[in-house]
Design an enzyme around this catalytic site. Structure first.
Site, PDB file in Angstrom:
ATOM      1  N   LYS A  13       0.842  -1.209   0.000  1.00 49.28           N
ATOM      2  CA  LYS A  13       0.000   0.000   0.000  1.00 49.28           C
ATOM      3  C   LYS A  13       0.879   1.261   0.000  1.00 49.28           C
ATOM      4  O   LYS A  13       0.691   2.152  -0.827  1.00 49.28           O
ATOM      5  CB  LYS A  13      -0.936   0.020   1.228  1.00 49.28           C
ATOM      6  CG  LYS A  13      -1.857  -1.181   1.314  1.00 49.28           C
ATOM      7  CD  LYS A  13      -2.795  -1.097   2.512  1.00 49.28           C
ATOM      8  CE  LYS A  13      -2.084  -1.130   3.857  1.00 49.28           C
ATOM      9  NZ  LYS A  13      -1.375  -2.402   4.152  1.00 49.28           N
ATOM     10  N   ARG A 160      11.529  -1.269  10.749  1.00 50.99           N
ATOM     11  CA  ARG A 160      10.448  -0.889  11.659  1.00 50.99           C
ATOM     12  C   ARG A 160      10.373  -1.864  12.829  1.00 50.99           C
ATOM     13  O   ARG A 160      10.528  -3.058  12.644  1.00 50.99           O
ATOM     14  CB  ARG A 160       9.115  -0.892  10.896  1.00 50.99           C
ATOM     15  CG  ARG A 160       8.662   0.482  10.480  1.00 50.99           C
ATOM     16  CD  ARG A 160       7.504   0.486   9.523  1.00 50.99           C
ATOM     17  NE  ARG A 160       6.316  -0.232   9.966  1.00 50.99           N
ATOM     18  CZ  ARG A 160       5.172  -0.270   9.286  1.00 50.99           C
ATOM     19  NH1 ARG A 160       5.078   0.385   8.133  1.00 50.99           N
ATOM     20  NH2 ARG A 160       4.133  -0.932   9.725  1.00 50.99           N
TER      21      ARG A 160
END
Ligand code: AP5
Ligand code: MG
Length: 217
Positions: A13, A160
């Site tokens: 995305k 992350r």
């Protein structure tokens, strides 16, 4: 255009959103990016959101809905926007519907980037992101030109915290339980479109462009 991007964690995305936002000239609004910015600035919102994100859980709806509503009334959203990572629950989708109805505005589409679960783990564990400008890379599928350095702003890229394997699996379970039902939600409103997200990044973008160009006609 007002577009929602749907898809599992790691479906691509964010990667597609950057290109869509440039080509169609609409702001890219990612609730994940908003939360991460607040976490790095240690704001009260960031401190609260971090408790959930690090665990792979969703940030509570009340908090998320307020954030998106205040973002969507900003001036740059007047001619449309691209939502990446919102809505993630039926509750959030209903809140967006109310917001749009109040403004007599419509969604153009909820575009699903379809990627089966077996592809996701390699994508997530190999992802590297730029903490300064938010650009996303992959050690194998989309490496930066100079190892470890962001192509766009030159900062050191990092992994992350929530891309550890155990957290990724939890996020995928939560996606199945809470976000996947949105596919039916938008299908029943005749707003769902989809592309095959297992293709190479540029080919996914070509498929996305075809869908969006059709809608603009
Ligand atoms: P968020 O940041 O939205 O994370 P996510 O949905 O889990 O999605 P990702 O960003 O992990 O994946 P992506 O689809 O953007 O993939 P990407 O393009 O990076 O949310 C993080 C957390 O915040 C959530 O877990 C939750 O706690 C909280 N949150 C956010 N929004 C919320 C909401 N509305 N409500 C409640 N909580 C919320 O690609 C992944 C990797 O694959 C990259 O390395 C990329 O280079 C690579 N890649 C991309 N496309 C391809 C391709 N076609 N081929 C090969 N590799 C590819
Ligand atoms: Mg993302």
């Amino acid at each position: 255009m007002r577009i929602i991007l749907l898809g599992a964690p790691g479906a691509g995305k964010g990667t597609q959103a950057k290109s869509i936002s440039n080509k169609y000239n609409i702001p890219h609004i990612s609730t994940g990016d908003i939360f991460r910015k607040n976490i790095s600035e240690r704001t009260p919102l960031g401190i609260e959101a971090k408790k959930y994100i690090d665990n792979g859980q969703l940030v509570p709806d009340e908090l998320t809905i307020d954030i998106i509503k205040s973002r969507l009334v900003e001036e740059d959203c007047e001619n449309g926007y691209l939502l990446d990572g919102y809505p993630r629950t039926v509750e959030q989708a209903k809140a967006l519907d109310v917001f749009l109805n109040e403004r007599e505005a419509n969604l153009d589409t909820a575009l699903l980037i379809k990627v089966p679960r077996e592809f996701i783990l390699e994508r997530m564990t190999g992802r590297r992101v730029c903490p300064s400008c938010g650009a996303s890379y992959h050690v194998k599928f989309n490496p930066p030109k100079n190892e470890g350095i962001c192509d766009i702003c030159g900062s050191d890229i990092i992994q992350r915290d929530d891309d550890a394997e155990i957290t990724v699996n939890k996020r995928l379970d939560i996606y199945e339980a809470q976000t996947h039902p949105l596919i039916e939600y938008y299908k029943s409103r005749d707003l769902l479109s989809e592309v095959d997200g297992t293709q190479a990044i540029n080919d996914v973008f070509e498929s996305v462009s075809k869908v969006l160009n059709e809608l603009r006609k």
